[in-house]
Design an enzyme around this catalytic site. Structure first.
Site, PDB file in Angstrom:
ATOM      1  N   HIS A   1       0.864  -1.179   0.000  1.00 49.58           N
ATOM      2  CA  HIS A   1       0.000   0.000   0.000  1.00 49.58           C
ATOM      3  C   HIS A   1       0.907   1.236   0.000  1.00 49.58           C
ATOM      4  CE1 HIS A   1      -2.764   2.996   1.803  1.00 49.58           C
ATOM      5  NE2 HIS A   1      -3.765   2.203   1.469  1.00 49.58           N
TER       6      HIS A   1
ATOM      7  N   ASP B   1       3.032  -4.782   8.079  1.00 50.51           N
ATOM      8  CA  ASP B   1       1.806  -3.994   7.937  1.00 50.51           C
ATOM      9  C   ASP B   1       0.621  -4.957   8.020  1.00 50.51           C
ATOM     10  OD1 ASP B   1      -0.381  -2.584   7.113  1.00 50.51           O
ATOM     11  OD2 ASP B   1       0.530  -1.774   5.286  1.00 50.51           O
TER      12      ASP B   1
ATOM     13  N   GLN C   1      -4.516  -5.166   6.656  1.00 46.56           N
ATOM     14  CA  GLN C   1      -5.511  -6.040   6.023  1.00 46.56           C
ATOM     15  C   GLN C   1      -5.533  -7.434   6.648  1.00 46.56           C
ATOM     16  OE1 GLN C   1      -7.788  -5.151   3.931  1.00 46.56           O
ATOM     17  NE2 GLN C   1      -7.014  -3.095   3.512  1.00 46.56           N
TER      18      GLN C   1
ATOM     19  N   LYS D   1     -10.356  -0.957  10.282  1.00 46.76           N
ATOM     20  CA  LYS D   1     -10.392  -2.128   9.395  1.00 46.76           C
ATOM     21  C   LYS D   1     -10.724  -3.399  10.170  1.00 46.76           C
ATOM     22  CE  LYS D   1      -7.441  -0.131   5.994  1.00 46.76           C
ATOM     23  NZ  LYS D   1      -8.096   0.375   4.795  1.00 46.76           N
TER      24      LYS D   1
ATOM     25  N   CYS E   1      -4.847   2.608  -3.650  1.00 46.96           N
ATOM     26  CA  CYS E   1      -3.599   3.111  -3.020  1.00 46.96           C
ATOM     27  C   CYS E   1      -2.499   2.070  -3.113  1.00 46.96           C
ATOM     28  CB  CYS E   1      -3.823   3.511  -1.572  1.00 46.96           C
ATOM     29  SG  CYS E   1      -4.964   4.870  -1.396  1.00 46.96           S
TER      30      CYS E   1
HETATM   31  N1  PLP Z   1      -1.696  -0.735   4.706  1.00 46.75           N
HETATM   32  C1  PLP Z   1      -2.603  -1.440   4.053  1.00 46.75           C
HETATM   33  C2  PLP Z   1      -2.259  -2.821   3.579  1.00 46.75           C
HETATM   34  C3  PLP Z   1      -3.863  -0.918   3.819  1.00 46.75           C
HETATM   35  O1  PLP Z   1      -4.765  -1.629   3.160  1.00 46.75           O
HETATM   36  C4  PLP Z   1      -4.150   0.384   4.276  1.00 46.75           C
HETATM   37  C5  PLP Z   1      -5.468   0.982   3.994  1.00 46.75           C
HETATM   38  O2  PLP Z   1      -6.188   0.580   3.131  1.00 46.75           O
HETATM   39  C6  PLP Z   1      -3.176   1.072   4.967  1.00 46.75           C
HETATM   40  C7  PLP Z   1      -1.955   0.499   5.177  1.00 46.75           C
HETATM   41  C8  PLP Z   1      -3.432   2.450   5.490  1.00 46.75           C
HETATM   42  O3  PLP Z   1      -4.439   2.393   6.464  1.00 46.75           O
HETATM   43  P1  PLP Z   1      -5.038   3.731   7.062  1.00 46.75           P
HETATM   44  O4  PLP Z   1      -5.511   4.542   5.903  1.00 46.75           O
HETATM   45  O5  PLP Z   1      -6.144   3.267   7.939  1.00 46.75           O
HETATM   46  O6  PLP Z   1      -3.944   4.402   7.815  1.00 46.75           O
END
Ligand code: PLP
Length: 586
Positions: free
Chosen positions: A304, A381, A384, A407, A545
């Site tokens: 992401h 990370d 997800q 999430k 993203c």
């Molecule tokens: N990392 C992953 C794999 C994501 O899917 C997302 C959001 O979709 C993020 C990071 C960023 O999350 P946030 O926008 O809640 O900070």
């Protein structure tokens, strides 16, 4: 095709058409598909009857896991009795292996549009018809061929009603470990989410945008309200009752997160705004403090933007090198190539546990061990991952782990950075202010240890408490059970999507969770998203993203339905039916 020229007229008002509709899947094809996926179970003695022809959404819903009935839940080909009927010793032939999806949506007894119970429905609901599915039994919950007045015509066993003698045997979510072997009652879960009870564009909402954000159970909504009604105060600093209540609630939530992640200490849990802020925190504190020109950071191709941009910024500022682990054509990281990138110059490997664009589950534990073997730190990370699978940071042995509350059925604006305690304590703070200091003079400041040193200022107290309630919610159901259920649902959806002419799934790794990215011949992704929206089906279309990984597959954009614990076979049936319709229009 532009948005302006897209003709939605063919997607509505079809309920009067006689017979099958052009482009709709042939029933025999669906039947074959469904029977491949859900083989009929042996019919129990004395309950034998003819098993009606199965179609999509047929046989057994994935909610029928862990019945404790000797069926192997690890075998997706095993048909299982519906959990609504568990424990009765009697699986009605009309349900088990019947061709009816017992997890058909909107099964909440008494749920009607506007709240009124419609007359003449036998415990069912009155809802608008899904048009255009004449005679396709598999599209349970999507009635609407000529003369089919919406849900009222659907047999009563779709609905949990007290008229149904079997329903009473369904246990409430019992607490604790026993849950891992409990039946999964998706309709019960659905009733916990008020937002799912509404209609969008005249149709029951089908929420398949879970990778973007998840919906909130009543318990989370109520917990945040209760905080503001009874506990609201700033924390840690005041000598009064409400400050004590608020501090207890906030620190209690931290302990819940610790247990959820299996961290060693609550000191390892830092509350932040979300995964993005957590990654930026590590880049701007540890990265700025410890990395030197020429050092290397490795990320995967799956990341992401939140796990690319902060490292790119840091690399630019400090003259570091950013390297990328490639993926294969299925979307899984190439471990050999990763191994070849690692060296003594590698100071950090930062990668996702589950790809938000493709759904790939990376071999995280192995990747962490490989990084540690060359002395590099690791950030995983988990944005997800946390809603789909049990997470154990101790077993993973990662140095940091990040996720966002929204999430995993919690509020927005709250998230978590897990870090190993010693590492957090030797890292400089990234923001200064109140709450994080031990002592301040005009000459010098000393800081608290973690987590306080990274929580400058007044945090998002109420939403941290709400996140605690969300963790209580999924823990009470059981993450292993949720994971198992979603696995069935993903398999089911993948199989049916593959059958839509012109549809290509992007991301077909063997290990996947929750995400089904695809493109459909002849349509822009936003057109597919808009068409689904007409049916009340919410999916994401765009780059998610995660532009680098989509471009790896030659795409700028995909349609991305993503699953959560409240989705059903019926949701998938509805999605696939609309896609067949679109496909046939080309
Ligand atoms: N990392 C992953 C794999 C994501 O899917 C997302 C959001 O979709 C993020 C990071 C960023 O999350 P946030 O926008 O809640 O900070």
């Amino acid at each position: 095709m532009s948005n302006e020229s897209f003709d939605f007229s063919g997607l509505t008002g079809l309920s009067g058409q006689p017979g099958g509709l052009p482009g709709l899947p042939d029933e025999s094809v669906l039947q074959e598909l469904a029977n491949q996926f859900f083989q009929a179970p042996p019919v129990p003695q004395g309950v034998a009857g003819t098993v009606p022809s199965s179609v999509a959404g047929s046989g057994i819903s994935p909610s029928a896991v862990n019945q404790g009935n000797g069926v192997d839940i690890n075998d997706p080909q095993t048909s299982l009795p519906d959990p609504h009927f568990a424990g009765t010793g009697h699986v009605p032939s009309s349900v088990a292996g019947s061709g009816k999806s017992p997890s058909a949506p909107y099964a909440d007894a008494g749920q009607t549009k506007g709240g009124a119970r419609s007359a003449g429905t036998s415990g069912g609901v009155s809802a608008p018809s899904y048009p255009g599915f004449a005679g396709a039994q598999g599209f349970t919950g999507i009635p609407g061929s000529a003369g089919t007045p919406g849900f009222a015509s659907v047999p009563g066993y779709y609905f949990i009603t007290d008229k149904n003698p079997f329903v009473k045997s369904v246990p409430a979510h019992p607490a604790g470990a026993a849950l891992a072997s409990a039946p999964y009652d998706v309709n019960k879960v659905r009733r916990d989410f008020p937002i799912l009870q509404q209609y969008v564009n005249g149709r029951p909402l089908i929420w398949l945008d879970n990778a973007a954000t998840t919906q909130k159970p009543r318990s989370v909504i109520d917990r945040v309200s209760q905080f503001y009604e009874r506990e609201n105060s700033n924390i840690h600093r005041a000598a009064h009752e409400l400050a004590a209540r608020a501090t207890d609630a906030y620190e209690g939530a931290r302990e819940k997160v610790r247990r959820f992640l299996n961290a060693a200490s609550p000191n390892e849990i830092v509350f932040v705004r979300g995964a993005t802020e957590a990654i930026n925190l590590v880049a701007k504190s540890w990265g700025d403090q410890f990395l030197q020109p020429g050092d290397e950071i490795i990320v995967s191709h799956l990341e992401h933007h939140a796990n690319i941009v902060p490292w790119q910024q840091l690399a630019k500022a400090k003259n570091l090198k950013l390297k990328v682990i490639p993926v294969d054509d299925q979307g899984q990281v190439l471990l050999d190539a990763y191994g070849a990138l690692l060296s003594s110059k590698t100071k950090l490997v930062s990668f996702t546990q589950v790809s938000n664009a493709l759904g790939t589950i990376t071999p995280a534990q192995k990747m962490v061990a490989m990084a540690h073997a060359v002395g590099a730190k690791t950030l995983v990370d988990g944005a997800q991952a946390v809603s789909h699978m049990p997470v154990d940071v101790t077993a993973l042995d990662c140095d940091w782990y990040v996720f966002s509350g929204h999430k995993v059925f919690g509020p927005t604006g709250i998230g978590v950075l897990y870090g190993k305690e010693d590492l957090l304590n030797e890292t400089q703070p990234w923001q200064g202010g109140g709450n994080m200091i031990r002592d301040v003079t005009f000459e010098h400041t000393t800081y608290h240890n973690a987590p306080g040193r990274f929580e400058a200022g007044t945090g998002n107290i109420a939403d941290a408490v709400g996140l605690g309630a969300a963790i209580d919610y999924v823990t009470a159901i059981g993450m292993p059970l949720i994971s198992q259920y979603e696995h069935y649902l993903l398999e089911y959806a993948s199989r049916l999507l593959t059958g839509v002419p012109g549809l290509r799934i992007i991301g077909t790794a063997a290990d996947k969770a929750g995400v089904l990215s695809f493109i459909l011949d002849g349509y822009k992704t936003e057109e597919v998203g808009a068409a689904l929206n007409q049916w009340g089906i919410a999916v994401r279309s765009g780059h998610h993203c995660a532009q680098p990984i989509l471009r790896r597959f030659g795409q700028e954009s995909t349609v991305r339905p993503s699953l959560a614990l409240y989705n059903t076979c019926g949701d998938i049936d509805a999605l696939v039916a609309v896609l067949h319709r679109l496909s046939s229009n080309k």
